[in-house]
Scaffold this motif. Sequence first.
Motif, short mmCIF file in Angstrom:
data_model
loop_
_atom_site.label_atom_id
_atom_site.label_comp_id
_atom_site.label_asym_id
_atom_site.label_seq_id
_atom_site.Cartn_x
_atom_site.Cartn_y
_atom_site.Cartn_z
N ARG A 30 16.90 -13.37 6.94
CA ARG A 30 18.38 -13.35 6.69
C ARG A 30 19.02 -11.96 5.84
O ARG A 30 19.68 -11.14 5.91
N THR A 31 18.00 -11.75 4.51
CA THR A 31 18.26 -11.22 3.37
C THR A 31 17.53 -9.29 3.59
O THR A 31 17.67 -8.70 3.25
N GLY A 32 16.12 -9.57 4.09
CA GLY A 32 15.81 -8.40 4.57
C GLY A 32 14.69 -7.94 2.80
O GLY A 32 14.09 -6.77 2.92
N LYS A 33 14.95 -8.92 1.86
CA LYS A 33 14.28 -8.31 0.68
C LYS A 33 13.14 -9.62 0.59
O LYS A 33 13.28 -10.92 0.76
N GLY A 34 12.34 -9.40 -0.45
CA GLY A 34 11.28 -10.61 -1.03
C GLY A 34 10.09 -9.28 -0.55
O GLY A 34 9.96 -9.31 0.85
N PRO A 35 8.69 -10.09 -1.81
CA PRO A 35 7.30 -9.84 -1.05
C PRO A 35 6.73 -9.97 -0.10
O PRO A 35 7.52 -11.72 0.32
N TRP A 36 6.22 -9.85 0.70
CA TRP A 36 5.50 -10.09 2.31
C TRP A 36 3.83 -10.82 1.60
O TRP A 36 3.55 -12.52 2.36
N ASP A 37 3.33 -10.09 0.33
CA ASP A 37 1.98 -10.58 0.41
C ASP A 37 1.55 -10.73 -1.69
O ASP A 37 2.63 -10.18 -1.58
N ILE A 38 1.05 -11.69 -2.01
CA ILE A 38 0.37 -11.15 -2.47
C ILE A 38 -0.70 -10.70 -3.13
O ILE A 38 -1.91 -10.59 -2.19
N ARG A 39 -1.15 -9.43 -3.85
CA ARG A 39 -2.36 -9.11 -3.98
C ARG A 39 -3.27 -9.03 -5.07
O ARG A 39 -2.08 -8.83 -6.33
N ASP A 40 -3.96 -8.56 -5.54
CA ASP A 40 -5.26 -8.81 -7.12
C ASP A 40 -5.24 -7.61 -7.68
O ASP A 40 -4.97 -6.63 -7.05
N PRO A 41 -4.20 -7.59 -8.99
CA PRO A 41 -4.17 -6.24 -9.29
C PRO A 41 -5.46 -6.15 -10.06
O PRO A 41 -6.14 -4.65 -9.95
N ALA A 42 -6.89 -6.84 -9.82
CA ALA A 42 -8.09 -6.27 -9.97
C ALA A 42 -8.23 -4.73 -9.22
O ALA A 42 -9.46 -4.22 -9.45
N SER A 43 -8.13 -5.14 -8.10
CA SER A 43 -8.20 -4.07 -6.97
C SER A 43 -8.11 -2.51 -7.57
O SER A 43 -8.83 -1.20 -7.40
N VAL A 44 -6.77 -2.35 -8.21
CA VAL A 44 -6.23 -0.97 -9.17
C VAL A 44 -7.05 -1.30 -10.07
O VAL A 44 -7.86 0.03 -10.89
N LEU A 45 -6.60 -2.53 -11.48
CA LEU A 45 -7.42 -1.71 -12.99
C LEU A 45 -8.83 -1.97 -12.55
O LEU A 45 -8.96 -1.31 -13.69
N ASP A 46 -9.45 -2.85 -11.94
CA ASP A 46 -11.04 -2.12 -12.13
C ASP A 46 -11.35 -1.10 -11.81
O ASP A 46 -12.02 -0.29 -12.65
N ARG A 47 -10.74 0.05 -11.33
CA ARG A 47 -11.36 1.19 -10.57
C ARG A 47 -10.88 2.02 -12.25
O ARG A 47 -11.47 2.63 -12.44
N MET A 48 -9.80 1.47 -12.63
CA MET A 48 -9.26 2.63 -13.88
C MET A 48 -10.43 1.74 -14.91
O MET A 48 -10.58 3.00 -15.40
N ARG A 49 -9.81 1.07 -15.15
CA ARG A 49 -11.28 1.20 -15.99
C ARG A 49 -12.89 1.43 -16.30
O ARG A 49 -13.23 1.46 -17.93
N VAL A 50 -13.61 1.02 -14.76
CA VAL A 50 -14.75 1.21 -15.30
C VAL A 50 -15.03 2.94 -15.83
O VAL A 50 -16.02 3.23 -16.01
N ILE A 51 -13.85 3.65 -15.32
CA ILE A 51 -14.34 4.60 -15.72
C ILE A 51 -13.54 5.14 -17.23
O ILE A 51 -12.06 5.33 -17.43
N LYS A 52 -14.43 5.35 -18.40
CA LYS A 52 -13.86 5.22 -19.51
C LYS A 52 -12.59 6.55 -20.46
O LYS A 52 -13.49 7.21 -19.70
N GLU A 53 -11.90 6.18 -21.28
CA GLU A 53 -11.32 7.64 -21.44
C GLU A 53 -11.84 8.35 -22.83
O GLU A 53 -12.70 6.98 -23.80
N PRO A 54 -12.10 9.88 -23.37
CA PRO A 54 -12.43 9.63 -24.75
C PRO A 54 -11.61 9.19 -25.90
O PRO A 54 -13.35 8.04 -26.13
#
Length: 446
Positions: free
Chosen positions: A157-181
């Motif tokens: 009715r509203t057309g609003k609201g997320p369709w699914d749930i996703r794991d932030p690890a799919s992004v954060l793990d790849r960010m965290r694996v390369i370390k900053e200075p």
Amino acid sequence: MTETDLSAADPFRARRERFLDSIGKGVAVIAAAPELVKSRDTDVRYRQNSDFFYLTGFLEPGAVAVLTPFDPEHRFTLFVRPRDRERETWTGVRAGVEGALERFGADKAYPVEELDNHLRDLIEPADALWYALSADGSEMDAKLIRLLTGFRGTRHRTGKGPWDIRDPASVLDRMRVIKEPGELERIREAAALSARGHLAAMRAGRAGVGEWELEALLDGTFRAASADSGTAYPSIVGSGANATVLHYVTNERRIGEGDLVLMDAGADAGFYCGDITRVFPASGRFTAPQRRVYDIVHAALDAGIAAARPGAPITGIHEAARAVLVQGMIDLGLLEGTVDDLIESEAFKRFFMHNTAHYLGLDVHDAGPYRERDGTPVPLQPGMVLTVEPGLYIPADAEDVAEELRGIGIRLEDNVIITGDGCEVITRGVPVAADEVEAVCGGDRE
């Protein structure tokens, strides 16, 4: 301000921006680690969730971060425990809503008690909810699942609201694996502090000393270094046959005459971990059988480190060390056959049953993928930090093994940073070559 400048000035904000750019029209909800009860009304010392810390720098419990890339006013929203003079008398000063805004860069901040009043409105415009479901079904899990279920009923009715749930690890793990200075600097500090603790314990360890006494010396060295240092994980001190137990942490035996002592211990420095394993003879000198096993594991360590170079598959570290260990098992008479056949049949796992490398960073077994989605090993890249830790473990009750080898457990572990042309070993503040180990725990310790 460039991204490099931003990372140096405010690494948490820079990470949030990279993360927000990666989740499109999604909304991320990331909760602080829960407080854990040790017994009755005594808590376990609090340690923040690594992902929450990585994105916010916020160290208090009871907080929730909501990251909304399409809403400038709520791009980074923090829900925190409010200031409370009575509670702060008991447990210390809180940042409160004001601190969340002024010190931690939140665009909006609210008392955590108001989370339910805002969460639906923050999530409703998103096409996906980025949230890490807990293993045991937390209260936050239930709250968000109820919201998603509600959106499923009204979305048509509203057309609003997320369709699914996703794991932030799919992004954060790849960010965290390369370390900053800045992260590499803290990891080097943790490695140096870890080495300092190992040296102190190696000099103190001898027959008659309790494993728990060396544990106390390790942990005390780590904790005494600074206000934000401590142990990265429970210290392992295994003497004699206890060294053949991979995660032996009871540390309750007195070291015997002629024992080898295995210590697997690492310091935490500003949230970043070191992870070192060393083995030394309590008498100050290796026996001939002990030295034979030790030299094999040391050669495997060197082979694994040599394989840690940019562009090489991460699995190459394990494969290089494993080949040396399996040949060593043949030379010691532990196994019969060829190296290739023993690897294919996995017969070697009787004496070497774990992998040789894992990521290191905010967690001692840090975030990051080991294989791509197609199953191929991840290639090593500059800025990755890993352990290299081969071992040989000969059970004390292995009746088909020469008696002089029974009960010998040896694991050697260094930490390496992948560089542009190889790797940097950052844990040689404590020696690993057998002659140098004898110098520390023999004559030098006097």
